[in-house]
Write a protein that holds these residues in place. Structure first.
Motif, PDB file in Angstrom:
ATOM      1  N   SER A   1       0.852  -1.194   0.000  1.00 22.95           N
ATOM      2  CA  SER A   1       0.000   0.000   0.000  1.00 22.95           C
ATOM      3  C   SER A   1       0.879   1.232   0.000  1.00 22.95           C
ATOM      4  N   PHE A   2       0.373   2.288  -0.623  1.00 24.36           N
ATOM      5  CA  PHE A   2       1.007   3.610  -0.553  1.00 24.36           C
ATOM      6  C   PHE A   2      -0.008   4.498   0.155  1.00 24.36           C
ATOM      7  N   GLY A   3       0.197   4.756   1.435  1.00 27.59           N
ATOM      8  CA  GLY A   3      -0.818   5.486   2.199  1.00 27.59           C
ATOM      9  C   GLY A   3      -2.114   4.689   2.192  1.00 27.59           C
TER      10      GLY A   3
ATOM     11  N   GLY B   1      -3.023  -5.098 -17.575  1.00 22.42           N
ATOM     12  CA  GLY B   1      -4.033  -4.577 -16.662  1.00 22.42           C
ATOM     13  C   GLY B   1      -4.207  -3.102 -16.921  1.00 22.42           C
ATOM     14  N   PRO B   2      -5.335  -2.535 -16.486  1.00 20.38           N
ATOM     15  CA  PRO B   2      -5.567  -1.113 -16.723  1.00 20.38           C
ATOM     16  C   PRO B   2      -4.561  -0.230 -15.988  1.00 20.38           C
ATOM     17  N   ASN B   3      -4.555   1.054 -16.268  1.00 20.30           N
ATOM     18  CA  ASN B   3      -3.680   2.003 -15.563  1.00 20.30           C
ATOM     19  C   ASN B   3      -3.945   1.885 -14.064  1.00 20.30           C
ATOM     20  N   GLY B   4      -2.864   1.849 -13.307  1.00 18.86           N
ATOM     21  CA  GLY B   4      -3.005   1.798 -11.852  1.00 18.86           C
ATOM     22  C   GLY B   4      -3.323   0.421 -11.297  1.00 18.86           C
ATOM     23  N   ALA B   5      -3.244  -0.625 -12.146  1.00 20.20           N
ATOM     24  CA  ALA B   5      -3.609  -1.982 -11.704  1.00 20.20           C
ATOM     25  C   ALA B   5      -2.598  -2.572 -10.731  1.00 20.20           C
ATOM     26  N   GLY B   6      -1.360  -2.082 -10.796  1.00 24.36           N
ATOM     27  CA  GLY B   6      -0.325  -2.616  -9.904  1.00 24.36           C
ATOM     28  C   GLY B   6       0.815  -3.301 -10.641  1.00 24.36           C
ATOM     29  N   LYS B   7       0.869  -3.135 -11.961  1.00 24.14           N
ATOM     30  CA  LYS B   7       1.907  -3.822 -12.746  1.00 24.14           C
ATOM     31  C   LYS B   7       3.307  -3.330 -12.369  1.00 24.14           C
ATOM     32  N   SER B   8       3.502  -2.003 -12.428  1.00 16.68           N
ATOM     33  CA  SER B   8       4.853  -1.480 -12.137  1.00 16.68           C
ATOM     34  C   SER B   8       5.255  -1.782 -10.700  1.00 16.68           C
ATOM     35  N   THR B   9       4.300  -1.695  -9.789  1.00 16.61           N
ATOM     36  CA  THR B   9       4.607  -1.998  -8.378  1.00 16.61           C
ATOM     37  C   THR B   9       5.092  -3.443  -8.259  1.00 16.61           C
TER      38      THR B   9
ATOM     39  N   SER C   1       2.822  -4.625 -20.547  1.00 14.51           N
ATOM     40  CA  SER C   1       2.567  -3.942 -21.810  1.00 14.51           C
ATOM     41  C   SER C   1       1.096  -3.574 -21.894  1.00 14.51           C
ATOM     42  N   HIS C   2       0.829  -2.519 -22.665  1.00 16.45           N
ATOM     43  CA  HIS C   2      -0.564  -2.170 -22.961  1.00 16.45           C
ATOM     44  C   HIS C   2      -0.892  -2.542 -24.405  1.00 16.45           C
ATOM     45  N   ASN C   3       0.086  -3.136 -25.085  1.00 15.55           N
ATOM     46  CA  ASN C   3      -0.081  -3.413 -26.509  1.00 15.55           C
ATOM     47  C   ASN C   3      -0.458  -4.884 -26.719  1.00 15.55           C
TER      48      ASN C   3
ATOM     49  N   ALA D   1      13.203  -0.158 -16.032  1.00 14.98           N
ATOM     50  CA  ALA D   1      12.063   0.602 -15.514  1.00 14.98           C
ATOM     51  C   ALA D   1      11.360   1.311 -16.666  1.00 14.98           C
ATOM     52  N   GLU D   2      10.123   1.701 -16.399  1.00 15.74           N
ATOM     53  CA  GLU D   2       9.310   2.328 -17.440  1.00 15.74           C
ATOM     54  C   GLU D   2       9.969   3.619 -17.953  1.00 15.74           C
ATOM     55  N   GLU D   3      10.483   4.387 -17.027  1.00 17.17           N
ATOM     56  CA  GLU D   3      11.021   5.693 -17.416  1.00 17.17           C
ATOM     57  C   GLU D   3      12.527   5.765 -17.240  1.00 17.17           C
TER      58      GLU D   3
ATOM     59  N   LEU E   1       6.519  -5.282 -10.613  1.00 18.68           N
ATOM     60  CA  LEU E   1       7.839  -5.426 -11.242  1.00 18.68           C
ATOM     61  C   LEU E   1       8.928  -4.805 -10.367  1.00 18.68           C
ATOM     62  N   ARG E   2       8.621  -3.684  -9.736  1.00 20.04           N
ATOM     63  CA  ARG E   2       9.630  -3.029  -8.878  1.00 20.04           C
ATOM     64  C   ARG E   2       9.954  -3.890  -7.658  1.00 20.04           C
ATOM     65  N   ILE E   3       8.914  -4.543  -7.111  1.00 25.34           N
ATOM     66  CA  ILE E   3       9.171  -5.431  -5.956  1.00 25.34           C
ATOM     67  C   ILE E   3      10.037  -6.610  -6.389  1.00 25.34           C
TER      68      ILE E   3
ATOM     69  N   ASP F   1       9.532  -3.186 -17.827  1.00 19.38           N
ATOM     70  CA  ASP F   1       8.280  -2.445 -17.707  1.00 19.38           C
ATOM     71  C   ASP F   1       8.028  -1.706 -19.025  1.00 19.38           C
ATOM     72  N   GLU F   2       7.042  -2.152 -19.747  1.00 22.67           N
ATOM     73  CA  GLU F   2       6.671  -1.559 -21.044  1.00 22.67           C
ATOM     74  C   GLU F   2       7.890  -1.323 -21.951  1.00 22.67           C
ATOM     75  N   PRO F   3       8.570  -2.413 -22.333  1.00 24.57           N
ATOM     76  CA  PRO F   3       9.825  -2.257 -23.084  1.00 24.57           C
ATOM     77  C   PRO F   3       9.693  -1.466 -24.379  1.00 24.57           C
TER      78      PRO F   3
HETATM   79  N1  LIG Z   1       5.335   5.774  -5.147  1.00 18.16           N
HETATM   80  C1  LIG Z   1       4.008   5.776  -5.067  1.00 18.16           C
HETATM   81  N2  LIG Z   1       3.362   6.611  -4.211  1.00 18.16           N
HETATM   82  C2  LIG Z   1       2.022   6.613  -4.128  1.00 18.16           C
HETATM   83  N3  LIG Z   1       1.204   5.813  -4.830  1.00 18.16           N
HETATM   84  C3  LIG Z   1       1.779   4.981  -5.718  1.00 18.16           C
HETATM   85  C4  LIG Z   1       3.202   4.910  -5.876  1.00 18.16           C
HETATM   86  N4  LIG Z   1       3.475   3.965  -6.823  1.00 18.16           N
HETATM   87  C5  LIG Z   1       2.289   3.483  -7.218  1.00 18.16           C
HETATM   88  N5  LIG Z   1       1.273   4.063  -6.556  1.00 18.16           N
HETATM   89  C6  LIG Z   1      -0.155   3.764  -6.706  1.00 18.16           C
HETATM   90  O1  LIG Z   1      -0.312   2.360  -6.696  1.00 18.16           O
HETATM   91  C7  LIG Z   1      -1.282   1.946  -7.677  1.00 18.16           C
HETATM   92  C8  LIG Z   1      -0.633   0.978  -8.652  1.00 18.16           C
HETATM   93  O2  LIG Z   1       0.301   1.699  -9.435  1.00 18.16           O
HETATM   94  P1  LIG Z   1       1.234   1.009 -10.540  1.00 18.16           P
HETATM   95  O3  LIG Z   1       2.181   2.060 -11.008  1.00 18.16           O
HETATM   96  O4  LIG Z   1       1.791  -0.231  -9.985  1.00 18.16           O
HETATM   97  O5  LIG Z   1       0.170   0.647 -11.674  1.00 18.16           O
HETATM   98  P2  LIG Z   1       0.388   0.191 -13.183  1.00 18.16           P
HETATM   99  O6  LIG Z   1      -0.489  -1.002 -13.385  1.00 18.16           O
HETATM  100  O7  LIG Z   1       1.828   0.024 -13.470  1.00 18.16           O
HETATM  101  O8  LIG Z   1      -0.205   1.422 -13.987  1.00 18.16           O
HETATM  102  P3  LIG Z   1       0.143   2.042 -15.459  1.00 18.16           P
HETATM  103  O9  LIG Z   1      -0.423   1.089 -16.465  1.00 18.16           O
HETATM  104  O10 LIG Z   1      -0.607   3.330 -15.432  1.00 18.16           O
HETATM  105  O11 LIG Z   1       1.636   2.219 -15.552  1.00 18.16           O
HETATM  106  C9  LIG Z   1      -1.807   3.225  -8.320  1.00 18.16           C
HETATM  107  O12 LIG Z   1      -2.994   3.606  -7.640  1.00 18.16           O
HETATM  108  C10 LIG Z   1      -0.686   4.217  -8.060  1.00 18.16           C
HETATM  109  O13 LIG Z   1      -1.202   5.532  -7.979  1.00 18.16           O
END
Ligand SMILES: Nc1ncnc2c1ncn2[C@@H]1O[C@H](COP(=O)(O)OP(=O)(O)OP(=O)(O)O)[C@@H](O)[C@H]1O
Length: 241
Positions: free
Chosen positions: A14-16, A38-46, A193-195, A84-86, A48-50, A161-163
């Motif tokens: 969780s973030f907050g 998954g849609p934006n904000g689904a948790g993909k990057s989180t 990927s979103h593609n 990483a994505e960016e 991968l980072r873990i 992440d989104e190569p």
């Molecule tokens: N460092 C952070 N601080 C606060 N909230 C975060 C942080 N990183 C991710 N989140 C939140 O965690 C949730 C999952 O984010 P994440 O980046 O993992 O999604 P995603 O599936 O990769 O999205 P996208 O397709 O838009 O890249 C989102 O609600 C995001 O706002």
């Protein structure tokens, strides 16, 4: 493809007040290309980072070849790469300088560093532009440099992440071919990927996540059959609903 290389068990983060991962579990088989969608904000990057050990989960664990990445991140770091994505290179360096610099970080001796650099030179396909400062590169050229430098040490598991995000058709096509050739070398790849076309072409298996949970998983063929869909985009829309 045979045994499990990566086991992910009940990851929570969780973030907050935002729950990014809500008990995510899945397994990767050795040598496969697995795509998280998954849609934006689904948790993909989180996720991968873990798995890249740059972020700690609140709960849960993961294992690379039965070594705990949560308890002993230093033991698995040598065997994974992370794009990483960016991610951005040092723009004041020349491309070649950057590749040599990264190779020196990863390698244990000069011979290994040379081998890594050669591999990345080849993979980047930037040819004589490697002699130019990175700040003169286009977005696509920088992405190719980053991809090549991230996998130059031929890790067991490449996390990306989104190569191909931001790449034009020709460059994206080239990068996908490179990812397939990494797989042929036995490297397991976990990407997001979103593609959907890209995923149909690349992925052996796909996991669809939303709100930090895995909704469904399978080969593109299995998913299309299960959801009576013609393509992965339809599967995605069906699952997202
Ligand atoms: N460092 C952070 N601080 C606060 N909230 C975060 C942080 N990183 C991710 N989140 C939140 O965690 C949730 C999952 O984010 P994440 O980046 O993992 O999604 P995603 O599936 O990769 O999205 P996208 O397709 O838009 O890249 C989102 O609600 C995001 O706002």
């Amino acid at each position: 493809m045979g045994d499990v290389i990566l086991g992910v068990k009940g990851l929570r983060k969780s973030f907050g007040r935002v729950v990014a991962l809500d008990g995510l579990s899945f397994e990767l088989m050795r040598g496969e290309i697995f795509a998280l969608i998954g849609p934006n904000g689904a948790g993909k990057s989180t996720t991968l980072r873990i798995l890249a050990t740059v972020l700690q989960p609140d709960d849960g664990a993961f294992f690379l070849d039965n070594v705990s990445g949560t308890a002993r991140p230093e033991l698995i770091r040598k065997n994974i790469s992370y794009l990483a994505e960016e991610s951005m290179p040092y723009k004041n360096m020349r491309g070649m300088e950057y590749l040599r610099f990264m190779a020196a970080l990863y390698a244990e001796n000069e011979g290994e560093a040379d081998k890594y650099t050669k591999l990345a030179i080849n993979m980047s396909n930037l040819k004589e532009r490697l002699d130019d400062k990175i700040k003169t590169y286009s977005k696509g050229m920088m992405r190719k440099l980053m991809i090549a430098s991230s996998v130059m040490m031929e890790p067991q598991l490449a996390i990306m992440d989104e190569p191909t995000s931001g790449l034009d058709i020709e460059n994206a096509f080239y990068v996908r071919k490179q990812l397939k050739s990494l797989k042929e070398k036995g490297i397991t790849i976990l990407l997001s990927s979103h593609n959907m076309l890209e995923i149909e072409y690349l992925a052996d298996r796909v996991g669809i996540i939303n709100k930090g949970r895995l909704l469904t998983m399978g080969t593109p063929q299995e998913l299309k059959k299960r959801f009576k869909a013609d393509n992965l985009e339809q599967v995605f829309m069906e699952v997202a609903e």
